[in-house]
Each structure stands twice: as structure tokens, then as C-alpha cells.
Design an enzyme around this catalytic site. Structure first.
Site, PDB file in Angstrom:
ATOM      1  N   GLU A  52      -0.615  -4.195  30.936  1.00  0.00           N
ATOM      2  CA  GLU A  52      -0.503  -4.625  29.546  1.00  0.00           C
ATOM      3  C   GLU A  52       0.062  -3.438  28.768  1.00  0.00           C
ATOM      4  O   GLU A  52      -0.480  -2.335  28.855  1.00  0.00           O
ATOM      5  CB  GLU A  52      -1.872  -5.012  28.982  1.00  0.00           C
ATOM      6  CG  GLU A  52      -1.719  -5.555  27.570  1.00  0.00           C
ATOM      7  CD  GLU A  52      -3.030  -5.932  26.899  1.00  0.00           C
ATOM      8  OE1 GLU A  52      -4.089  -5.824  27.527  1.00  0.00           O
ATOM      9  OE2 GLU A  52      -2.956  -6.315  25.714  1.00  0.00           O
ATOM     10  N   ARG A  95     -11.863  -0.274  41.628  1.00  0.00           N
ATOM     11  CA  ARG A  95     -11.192   0.588  40.674  1.00  0.00           C
ATOM     12  C   ARG A  95     -11.334   2.047  41.052  1.00  0.00           C
ATOM     13  O   ARG A  95     -12.367   2.445  41.592  1.00  0.00           O
ATOM     14  CB  ARG A  95     -11.910   0.438  39.324  1.00  0.00           C
ATOM     15  CG  ARG A  95     -11.240  -0.349  38.297  1.00  0.00           C
ATOM     16  CD  ARG A  95     -12.089  -0.325  37.033  1.00  0.00           C
ATOM     17  NE  ARG A  95     -11.256   0.074  35.920  1.00  0.00           N
ATOM     18  CZ  ARG A  95     -10.348  -0.717  35.369  1.00  0.00           C
ATOM     19  NH1 ARG A  95     -10.160  -1.930  35.808  1.00  0.00           N
ATOM     20  NH2 ARG A  95      -9.625  -0.288  34.359  1.00  0.00           N
ATOM     21  N   LYS A 126      -7.770   2.633  28.781  1.00  0.00           N
ATOM     22  CA  LYS A 126      -6.741   2.807  27.750  1.00  0.00           C
ATOM     23  C   LYS A 126      -7.353   2.852  26.360  1.00  0.00           C
ATOM     24  O   LYS A 126      -6.847   3.540  25.481  1.00  0.00           O
ATOM     25  CB  LYS A 126      -5.692   1.704  27.862  1.00  0.00           C
ATOM     26  CG  LYS A 126      -4.663   2.020  28.934  1.00  0.00           C
ATOM     27  CD  LYS A 126      -3.568   1.002  28.974  1.00  0.00           C
ATOM     28  CE  LYS A 126      -4.066  -0.246  29.660  1.00  0.00           C
ATOM     29  NZ  LYS A 126      -2.994  -1.194  29.941  1.00  0.00           N
TER      30      LYS A 126
END
Ligand code: ATP
Ligand code: MG
Length: 555
Positions: A33, A258, A268
Site C-alpha cells: 500500500e 512476519r 508504517k
């Protein structure tokens, strides 16, 4: 390189290839994104997705998952492309944007409404949450759940046209408010957001949610294996439900753990706070765990790929020691970085018995690990600089560097012996008076005399004044997030700027991004803040390999 055993994702892919599940195709995607710069966690996803495509002669798309207009922007799109390329991967002509599919997604939503599988709901976001129930209690059905298909079609079209207030209506899938998986309790597919989109402009007043959009993006691009992180495991059932209801092509979603790193944050949202509130100097600050930050600091793509490879692919999240990342860059630079001499905290040495105007140029090998790296010339003269802490007036027993009456080797040059110390009125040492042994030319003698210490040095007459930036971890705690406020754990000493460092003249031609080993001081890279007049170096990493030490202890 010997073939590594397949990880669990590769095993799934190999089975699919055997069974011809996707006609022998392997097609992955990396779907960031564009709401921030990519970080080392994304590097894992990049290496995984592009790596699998390479390994199985498949394809990997770069797709921007740009479905939320609030935080996305062109700057992030550009930066991500640069990062993926820099890491060494190529999406060829397959650069996609989820926002280009908005019209198609809208059509699919209309299809679901027509099937009686989606409805327009007037509950507020808070009410939706309230009606949702909990893990132990079923949810409550929305009073708007049984609107007619016609009414839903009409309202949804008017949502699109911007007739309703932000937050006043949503489009929801009609699934099961008592479903044991909360994601299946009539999830929201569209919400009204009256903000322009950085690519679509003012065309849309409704935007799809991640759950609705992502499966469609994968389906439209005929992705075979949709790799995502573990938090989406509970969403897989919904991913499949949407595609089954529409009766369209269905990729296989596979979740992996992750990557997390000690002494930093990889979110982020949090990285944005560090940038916006000025805790660091931008997304590419050399202390940031962003790919842009690591690149500017001096990390190599090979080191990052090696690091990611070593962390493996697993079904659980992991926290990896930052020291492993440093170990990987050290290993790479040890083979590739030329050695030079730079004195970070200089003290002047005057060599009494060396002629005033004489200059000798010594040959110095650039890299003992690489015979093809060649040699360079370094000048020697009467006045030189050495590190202030390489001298002690009253040394302890095992101090093998310079001290009154002691002899040391100057790398590539001569043996010198300290004869005297000059101090200022406050008693600070300002100069060392030494003599050299003309029979030790090149840094060795024939008489078998032993000198334990070898120092780096630069010629005072020829050296360059440079700036050096030293770094520590951005946070003081291994897990900066263990406290509610991660900002409390910021390391106030994460950056030290050293001015007046003295570098050997061969560095004159160094370019931004060039990497060197400063003898005894670590690996350094030329920073982009350098000017015509002044070179600025970032320390990438010291020479002390804490990772190798940890490994040795564990054995
Ligand atoms: P963040 O929490 O940093 O915002 P994200 O998952 O929201 O991360 P996206 O831009 O949506 O960021 O991620 C793009 C891809 O990178 C996704 O497939 C995501 O799963 C993967 N990814 C993100 N962070 C990590 C990580 N720490 N380790 C491995 N993969 C990651
Ligand atoms: Mg995200």
C-alpha cells in the site's frame, strides 16, 4: 550454491505444479500500500514473491494496493519502485494499481447485491462494531439487512454518486452474524470517503475495504499463490467466500510469519510518526529500517537478500537479532570494500628525525580479501595524525599502542617510538613527538624485532577534512513496543556527528554511495549530504561482529 531444502510455501507450489492445479503456472505479486516507504519486513515479502517467481520460472507483479485515499501518494509509489529495483528484482511490464480496478470492483459488488449477498447498511461505524458480537457471543443482525435488491442497487449507486454523508452508509456482505469467525459477520465492502484519490482524482466517493479489494485484485491478475502475512489467516475464509460467490478465478492464499527486528519498529504507522514528528531526518534517514534508509546508510542489496534468506520462511512470526543484519553486511563488504585510512579523532604526531620537506609514497593494498582490488599510493611525511585514543601517557600493562618510550607500527609505513608529549596550559595533550626507524620501511624490519601494535594514520600535509556520522540503534530497547509509548524508548545517542576527521587523500574521488572499510573503524559509505568541498561518511557498521560471537557461544 547447493539447493536449499524447499520451505513450506515452495512445497505447496511444487505440489500444485505436480498436480497441474494452475496449468503449470506460478504467478505471485508484491502488493504494497503506497502509504509509507518500504522497510526491511517488506524486503522479506519482495524476496519471497520475486524469488519464488524466479525459482519456478513464473512471474511476479508489482501491484500498488492503493484503495484508501487518506494516506496514499505518488511519493511512496516512486520510492517503492526504486527499492524493488535496487534489491535486484524486475516486474517487467507488470506494474499494476488496484485503483485501476475500481470500476470492475464496483461491477462485482453490484453482482453480489443482485444475488442477495450484499446490502446497504445505515448503521454508524460504532454501531457496526457493537452489533458484531464477540468471540463468545454471536452478533446481531442489522435492521437494514433485509432491504430489497432494488433498494440496495439504488442506494449503492447513489453512494457512488456522492449523495450521502461520509460514514452514513456502507455496503456490507450478507453472510452470517453468528459465524464463529468474526470476519464473516457481514463485513463492510465499501465505505463513503469524500477525499480525492491520488490517481483517480475526484471520481469516487466510495472506497473498497482491504478484504473486498484484495481477493479481486489477485483474481483479476490471475495470481496463483497469494502470499501474505499471518494476520490475514483469519481472513482467508472471506477471501474465498467472495470469489466463490462471484464464481470467478480463485488464487490460493498462503500466510507466512512476519519479520521483526530488534531495536527498531516495522510498522508504517509508527515509522510515519518518526518522520512526521522529526525524530529522524526523513524516510531515508540512515537510522531508519526502511530500504531507503538502509541504502543510504550503505547497506548492499546482496547483504539484505542474504539476511532475508537466512531468516527463512516460517508459519510463525519471528523477531530477528539486528546483529544478524549487521553480520550480513560485514560479510559482503569484507569481500568488496576497499580499505582506507581515516582518523576519526585526530592527534598530531611530529616525527622529529624525519626531514622537513620529504614525502614518501607507499604502496598500500586495497583489499587483502580481493587480489584484483589492486593497490594505491599513500603519502608519508614529518607530520601525521593518529587516533587520540591510540596513545596513553600512563598505559595499563596490556596496552600495545603508543605510549612514552613505546614503539608501534604505522600501517604500510614505518615503526615509530614516542619520545615526548606536548601539552597546552590546561594539561591537554596537543602533540606527540616521535622518532621513526628508517630501517622499518614499509612497516617491517629484518632484525626480527617485535611490535605488537599497528596503527592507522594519515599525512597531515595531504589529508582531507571529512565529516563522519556514527550511529547507534534508533531505540534503547530490544522491543521498543513493550511500553505503551514506543517514542519513550528512542535512543538520544542514535546519531553522533564527528567533524574534523582526517582522511587519506585517495578518498578525494569518492562518490556518493561508495563504500569503504576504514581500517580498525568499520565500514563506511559516502552520504548524499556530501558537497564539493566536504565528504560526509555514514558508518554502516563497526568491525566487531557480535553475531559471530553469539553463534560461537551457542555452540
Ligand atoms: P505495515 O504494518 O508496515 O504497514 P503492511 O502489511 O500494512 O505493513 P503493506 O504495504 O500492506 O504493509 O505490505 C505489502 C506486503 O508486504 C504485504 O504482503 C505484507 O504482508 C508484506 N509485509 C509487510 N510487513 C512485513 C513484515 N514485517 N514481514 C514480512 N512481510 C511483510
Ligand atoms: Mg497495510
Amino acid at each position: 550454491m547447493p539447493d536449499k531444502p524447499a520451505n513450506f510455501i515452495e512445497e505447496i507450489i511444487e505440489r500444485d505444479l505436480e498436480e497441474n492445479t494452475y496449468n503449470g503456472r506460478v504467478h505471485t505479486r508484491f502488493p504494497p500500500e503506497p502509504n509509507g516507504y518500504l522497510h526491511i519486513g517488506h524486503a522479506k515479502s519482495i524476496c519471497l514473491n520475486f524469488g519464488i517467481a524466479e525459482k519456478y520460472r513464473g512471474k511476479c507483479n508489482l501491484r500498488f494496493d492503493d484503495t484508501n485515499p487518506l494516506k496514499e501518494g505518488e511519493e511512496f509509489v516512486k520510492a517503492a519502485q526504486e527499492d524493488v529495483k535496487w534489491l535486484g528484482f524486475d516486474w517487467e511490464d507488470r506494474l499494476y494499481f488496484a485503483s485501476d480496478y475500481f470500476e470492475q470492483m464496483y461491477e462485482y459488488a453490484v453482482q453480489l447485491i443482485k444475488k442477495g449477498k450484499a446490502y446497504v447498511c445505515d448503521l454508524t461505524p460504532d454501531q457496526i462494531r457493537e452489533y458484531r458480537g464477540t468471540l463468545t457471543e454471536p452478533g446481531k443482525e442489522s435492521p437494514y439487512r433485509n432491504r430489497t435488491i432494488e433498494e440496495n442497487l439504488n442506494l449503492f449507486e447513489r453512494m457512488r454518486k456522492g449523495e450521502f454523508e461520509e460514514g452514513s452508509k456502507t455496503l456490507r456482505a450478507k453472510i452470517d452474524m453468528a459465524h464463529p469467525n468474526l470476519n464473516m459477520r457481514d463485513p463492510v465492502m465499501y465505505r463513503i470517503i469524500k477525499k480525492p484519490h491520488y490517481r483517480q482524482g475526484e471520481k469516487w466517493y466510495i472506497y473498497p475495504t482491504y478484504d473486498w479489494a484484495h481477493c479481486l485484485e489477485d483474481s483479476i491478475e490471475l495470481i496463483t499463490h497469494s502470499l501474505c502475512t499471518l494476520e490475514f489467516a483469519d481472513h482467508r475464509i472471506l477471501y474465498e467466500w467472495f470469489l466463490d460467490q462471484l464464481g470467478i478465478y480463485k488464487p490460493k492464499q498462503i500466510e507466512f510469519g512476519r519479520l521483526n527486528l530488534t531495536y527498531t519498529v516495522l510498522s508504517k504507522r509508527k515509522l510515519t510518526i518518526l518522520v512526521k514528528e522529526g525524530y529522524v531526518n526523513g524516510w531515508d534517514d540512515p537510522r531508519m529500517p526502511t530500504i531507503a534508509g538502509l541504502r543510504r546508510r550503505g547497506y548492499t542489496p546482496a547483504a539484505i537478500r542474504d539476511f532475508v534468506e537466512r531468516t527463512g520462511v516460517s508459519r510463525t512470526d519471528s523477531v530477528v537479532d539486528y546483529a544478524l543484519l549487521e553480520h550480513c553486511v560485514r560479510e559482503d563488504l569484507n569481500k568488496t570494500a576497499n580499505r582506507v585510512m581515516v582518523v576519526l579523532d585526530p592527534i598530531k604526531v611530529v616525527i622529529e628525525n624525519y626531514p622537513e620537506d620529504k614525502v614518501e609514497w607507499f604502496n598500500a593494498e586495497n583489499n587483502p580479501e580481493d587480489k584484483n582490488a589492486g593497490t594505491r599510493k599513500i603519502p608519508f611525511c614529518r607530520e601525521i595524525y593518529i587516533e587520540r585514543d591510540d596513545f596513553m601517557e600512563n598505559p595499563p600493562k596490556k596496552f600495545f599502542r603508543l605510549a612514552p618510550g613505546k614503539e608501534v607500527r604505522l600501517k604500510h609505513a614505518y615503526y615509530i617510538t614516542c619520545k615526548d608529549v606536548k601539552k597546552d596550559e590546561n594539561g591537554n595533550i596537543v602533540e606527540l613527538i616521535c622518532t621513526y626507524d628508517p630501517d622499518s620501511k614499509g612497516g617491517w624490519t629484518n632484525d626480527g624485532r617485535k611490535v605488537k601494535g599497528t596503527l592507522h594514520w594519515v599525512s597531515a600535509k595531504h589529508c582531507l577534512d571529512v565529516e563522519v556520522r556514527l550511529y547507534e540503534h534508533l531505540f534503547t530497547k530490544e522491543d521498543p513496543e513493550e511500553d505503551d509509548d514506543f517514542l519513550k524508548n528512542i535512543n538520544p545517542n542514535s546519531l553522533t556527528v564527528l567533524n574534523g576527521c582526517k582522511a587519506e587523500p585517495s578518498l578525494q574521488d569518492a562518490k556518493v554511495g561508495d563504500r569503504f572499510q576504514f581500517l580498525r573503524k568499520g565500514y563506511f559509505a559516502v552520504d548524499k549530504d556530501s558537497t564539493e568541498d566536504k565528504l560526509i561518511f555514514n558508518r554502516i557498521v563497526t568491525l566487531k561482529d557480535t553475531w559471530a560471537k553469539i553463534q560461537a557461544k551457542d555452540k
